[in-house]
Scaffold this active site. Structure first.
Site, mmCIF file in Angstrom:
data_model
loop_
_atom_site.group_PDB
_atom_site.id
_atom_site.type_symbol
_atom_site.label_atom_id
_atom_site.label_comp_id
_atom_site.label_asym_id
_atom_site.label_seq_id
_atom_site.Cartn_x
_atom_site.Cartn_y
_atom_site.Cartn_z
ATOM 1 C CG ASN A 1 -1.504 1.283 1.600
ATOM 2 O OD1 ASN A 1 -2.461 1.742 0.974
ATOM 3 N ND2 ASN A 1 -0.934 1.931 2.611
ATOM 4 C CB SER B 1 -4.393 5.025 -8.266
ATOM 5 O OG SER B 1 -4.980 6.177 -8.823
ATOM 6 C CE1 TYR C 1 0.188 7.303 -6.602
ATOM 7 C CE2 TYR C 1 -1.396 7.861 -8.325
ATOM 8 C CZ TYR C 1 -1.118 7.294 -7.090
ATOM 9 O OH TYR C 1 -2.129 6.732 -6.361
ATOM 10 C CB SER C 2 -0.037 7.885 -14.043
ATOM 11 O OG SER C 2 -0.861 7.180 -14.913
ATOM 12 C CE LYS D 1 -0.418 3.675 -6.731
ATOM 13 N NZ LYS D 1 -0.195 2.755 -5.595
ATOM 14 C CB ILE E 1 -9.013 7.748 -0.566
ATOM 15 C CG1 ILE E 1 -9.222 6.671 -1.652
ATOM 16 C CG2 ILE E 1 -9.468 7.249 0.802
ATOM 17 C CD1 ILE E 1 -10.652 6.258 -1.894
ATOM 18 C CB THR F 1 -5.304 9.927 2.933
ATOM 19 O OG1 THR F 1 -4.792 10.306 1.639
ATOM 20 C CG2 THR F 1 -5.906 8.541 2.813
#
Ligand SMILES: NC(=O)c1ccc[n+]([C@@H]2O[C@H](COP(=O)([O-])OP(=O)(O)OC[C@H]3O[C@@H](n4cnc5c(N)ncnc54)[C@H](OP(=O)(O)O)[C@@H]3O)[C@@H](O)[C@H]2O)c1
Ligand SMILES: *[C@@H]1O[C@H](CO)[C@@H](O)[C@H](O)[C@H]1NC(C)=O
Ligand SMILES: *[C@@H]1O[C@H](CO)[C@@H](O)[C@H](O)[C@H]1NC(C)=O
Length: 292
Positions: free
Chosen positions: A119, A170, A183-184, A187, A218, A220
């Site tokens: 995670n 994601s 980031y993409s 993932k 989300i 967070t």
């Protein structure tokens, strides 16, 4: 007619199989009772909520992240919530040696492993790509490569327990998302690697499930800070998100979607891709592959 036999019938079979397998099996919290679970990136955000749910369900947990003090707090709260046992091991997933040794230590602490929940992520900006190659490499190493290292280290134990790998991804790992290109990419890499591994497990009759979790926005602290005012989108609650992730893993689902608009799983589940994967699977020469 030949076309029909070759393509349409398998397609129909695939569709029926899909309907059959996606028929909801009931989730019960007792499924996690006494189970031995690792949660990475569990000092805050979704990972911490996952650890709290697992504790309430009576699981053994080992949590990890870099910041020791917060992990300590997470562990003592897990103990209060009723965890069968709770431990932390602090370290950075930039360090692949740590990643490998962490799994061995966690396995020793719990006497085995039933579920590996991957995670953690390194922080990345929500902005135009700034040509920073060093940053791309760092993001790929923490968000992707360490996941591979952790799962390789965990697989012998997971094989013994018929366990599960749960990969938190994601919606940016299923479709193009400007402002988070590296980031993409990390993932998407998780989807490429772990979806292939899932197929290998099915071919080689390795009973270790692989669940890819496709999350929308989300609430967070990290996400809210990163996108504040830059994204017109409602965020979903991290507590419920964490529960759905555990559910997906316990039910051994291939993929779970949470916090995404209705129909997302149907559209991004990509029937075109599934059909092509089905055709390709028929071209593998299994006798040759399973021999060595
Ligand atoms: N929140 C969202 O909107 C959203 C949307 C889609 C997907 N997701 C996915 O959900 C997962 C959790 O996201 P989140 O929002 O809960 O993140 P978060 O709150 O920022 O938590 C990230 C966790 O990773 C740890 N971490 C950071 N750098 C690390 C490193 N180098 N080595 C080891 N641990 C490290 C952090 O602890 P330390 O800093 O103490 O190390 C923290 O425990 C991620 O996989 C994310 O991609 C989130
Ligand atoms: C794992 O599954 C196999 C069948 O696939 C079964 O024979 C074995 O007993 C199971 N082991 C555990 C620990 O559940
Ligand atoms: C795989 O393991 C799960 C969990 O122990 C079990 O429910 C399932 O029956 C096993 N499947 C096979 C094919 O052995």
């Amino acid at each position: 007619m030949a076309f029909m036999k070759k393509y349409l019938l398998p397609l129909l079979g695939l569709f029926l199989a899909y309907c059959y397998y996606s028929a909801d099996e009931e989730f019960r919290p007792e499924m996690l009772q006494g189970k031995k679970v690792i949660v990475t990136g569990a000092s805050k955000g979704i990972g911490r909520e996952i650890a709290f749910h697992l504790a309430k369900m009576g699981a053994h947990v080992v949590v990890t992240a870099r910041s020791e003090e917060t992990l300590q707090e997470v562990v003592s709260h897990c103990q209060k919530l009723g965890a069968a046992s709770a431990h932390y091991i602090a370290g950075s997933m930039e360090d692949m040696t740590f990643a490998e040794q962490f799994v061995a230590k966690a396995g020793k602490l719990m006497g085995g492993l039933d579920m590996l929940i991957l995670n953690h992520i390194t922080s990345s900006p929500f902005a135009f790509f700034n040509n920073d190659i060093y940053q791309v490499r760092q993001i790929m190493e923490v968000n992707f490569l360490s996941y591979v290292v952790l799962s390789v280290a965990a697989l012998p134990m997971l094989k013994q327990s018929n366990g599960s790998i749960v990969v938190v991804s994601s919606i940016a790992g299923k479709m193009a998302h400007p402002m988070v290109a590296p980031y993409s990419a990390s993932k998407f890499a998780l989807d490429g690697f772990f979806s292939a591994i899932r197929k290998e497990h099915s071919i080689a009759k390795v009973n270790v499930s692989v669940t890819l979790c496709v999350l929308g926005l989300i609430n967070t602290d990290t996400a809210m800070k990163a996108v504040s005012a830059k994204l017109n989108l409602e965020a979903s609650p991290k507590e419920e998100c964490a529960l759905q992730i555990i559910k997906g893993g316990a039910l051994r689902q291939d993929e779970m979607y949470y916090g995404t608009p209705q129909w997302t799983s149907l559209l991004l589940g990509n029937p075109g891709r599934q059909f092509m994967e089905f055709l390709q699977s028929r071209r593998l020469n299994l006798n040759k592959l399973l021999d060595n």
